[in-house]
Write a protein that holds these residues in place. Structure first.
Motif, PDB file in Angstrom:
ATOM      1  N   THR A  55     -41.522  11.786   4.865  1.00  0.00           N
ATOM      2  CA  THR A  55     -42.966  11.963   5.048  1.00  0.00           C
ATOM      3  C   THR A  55     -43.696  11.876   3.715  1.00  0.00           C
ATOM      4  O   THR A  55     -44.744  11.216   3.593  1.00  0.00           O
ATOM      5  N   LEU A  56     -43.136  12.533   2.703  1.00  0.00           N
ATOM      6  CA  LEU A  56     -43.733  12.450   1.365  1.00  0.00           C
ATOM      7  C   LEU A  56     -43.741  11.012   0.854  1.00  0.00           C
ATOM      8  O   LEU A  56     -44.723  10.543   0.260  1.00  0.00           O
ATOM      9  N   PHE A  57     -42.638  10.303   1.079  1.00  0.00           N
ATOM     10  CA  PHE A  57     -42.544   8.918   0.634  1.00  0.00           C
ATOM     11  C   PHE A  57     -43.590   8.055   1.338  1.00  0.00           C
ATOM     12  O   PHE A  57     -44.234   7.196   0.711  1.00  0.00           O
ATOM     13  N   ALA A  58     -43.753   8.278   2.646  1.00  0.00           N
ATOM     14  CA  ALA A  58     -44.728   7.497   3.409  1.00  0.00           C
ATOM     15  C   ALA A  58     -46.145   7.763   2.928  1.00  0.00           C
ATOM     16  O   ALA A  58     -46.967   6.841   2.816  1.00  0.00           O
ATOM     17  N   VAL A  59     -46.441   9.037   2.631  1.00  0.00           N
ATOM     18  CA  VAL A  59     -47.773   9.386   2.134  1.00  0.00           C
ATOM     19  C   VAL A  59     -48.032   8.738   0.776  1.00  0.00           C
ATOM     20  O   VAL A  59     -49.108   8.186   0.522  1.00  0.00           O
TER      21      VAL A  59
ATOM     22  N   GLY B 181     -50.797   5.835  -0.147  1.00  0.00           N
ATOM     23  CA  GLY B 181     -51.762   6.018  -1.237  1.00  0.00           C
ATOM     24  C   GLY B 181     -51.779   4.829  -2.180  1.00  0.00           C
ATOM     25  O   GLY B 181     -52.850   4.381  -2.610  1.00  0.00           O
ATOM     26  N   VAL B 182     -50.586   4.325  -2.507  1.00  0.00           N
ATOM     27  CA  VAL B 182     -50.500   3.165  -3.396  1.00  0.00           C
ATOM     28  C   VAL B 182     -51.145   1.943  -2.749  1.00  0.00           C
ATOM     29  O   VAL B 182     -51.885   1.183  -3.389  1.00  0.00           O
ATOM     30  N   MET B 183     -50.896   1.749  -1.458  1.00  0.00           N
ATOM     31  CA  MET B 183     -51.459   0.601  -0.756  1.00  0.00           C
ATOM     32  C   MET B 183     -52.983   0.707  -0.674  1.00  0.00           C
ATOM     33  O   MET B 183     -53.695  -0.286  -0.861  1.00  0.00           O
ATOM     34  N   LEU B 184     -53.505   1.903  -0.424  1.00  0.00           N
ATOM     35  CA  LEU B 184     -54.954   2.098  -0.355  1.00  0.00           C
ATOM     36  C   LEU B 184     -55.605   1.866  -1.715  1.00  0.00           C
ATOM     37  O   LEU B 184     -56.684   1.282  -1.808  1.00  0.00           O
TER      38      LEU B 184
END
Length: 207
Positions: A15-19, A23-26
């Motif tokens: 979950t942390l990795f996905a968040v 964030g990086v993609m945004l």
């Protein structure tokens, strides 16, 4: 119980990795949007700057019929030229500077008076570095937008001084030619009107 705790730990890490990935993609998407928006503003600055230059040239050339070439003393005179019985409008409106979102423009003036050109007061660094029309090829060496000077060549050769000035927005007929499109627009057309995009045959879109 130990296995359940381990599974929950893995889920938490994923979950942390996905968040973090989201964030990086945004952030990347935001940077791309800012760059695209800045390029569009540059296209608009090139268009409106050229409109000013051509209006000043029209004002100057029309005064030659009376025997004396003159430049306008203010940008408002481009909207309403009262030097002859038939009022002439050389510029459709006083455009807003797209880089500063202000009515304030830097003015290029002759030492003995008369406006020969305009430029943006923005100190931002241009993204565009190539594919300018020949008359604006010097823009390739610009350090900031203030170096994008849209001036009548005869006036520039006569000597000039830079001064900022503010002018209100108003309406007047369009200038006769837009070099930033492969086809000539209608007299009242504005490719940069709200809700429209400066795409199409604009050579400045390709870097």
């Amino acid at each position: 119980m130990k296995r359940s705790a381990a599974v929950q730990g893995y889920i938490y890490l994923w979950t942390l990795f996905a968040v973090m990935l989201a964030g990086v993609m945004l952030a990347g998407a935001g940077q791309m949007w800012q760059t695209a928006a800045k390029r569009e503003k540059e296209l608009e600055l090139l268009f409106v700057g050229d409109q000013f230059r051509r209006a000043i040239e029209s004002y100057h050339d029309s005064s030659q019929a009376g025997g004396t070439s003159r430049y306008p003393e203010s940008l408002e005179q481009l909207l309403k030229d009262e030097r002859s019985p038939a009022i002439r409008r050389h510029l459709r409106k006083i455009f807003i500077d797209p880089m500063t979102n202000s009515h304030e423009w830097g003015l290029i003036e002759q030492q003995d008076g008369g406006i020969t050109g305009v430029y943006s007061l923005s100190t931002g660094t241009p993204l565009k570095r190539a594919n300018f029309p020949e008359e604006y090829s010097i823009f390739e060496k610009a350090k900031n937008y203030q170096d994008w000077k849209f001036s009548h060549a005869k006036g520039a050769a006569a000597g000039q001084a830079d001064q900022p000035a503010a002018t209100p927005e108003s309406d007047s007929p369009a200038t006769p030619f837009n070099p930033f499109s492969q086809s000539q627009p209608a007299a009242d057309a504005d490719p940069f009107a709200p809700g429209q995009s400066p795409a199409g045959g604009n050579p400045f879109i390709q870097e």
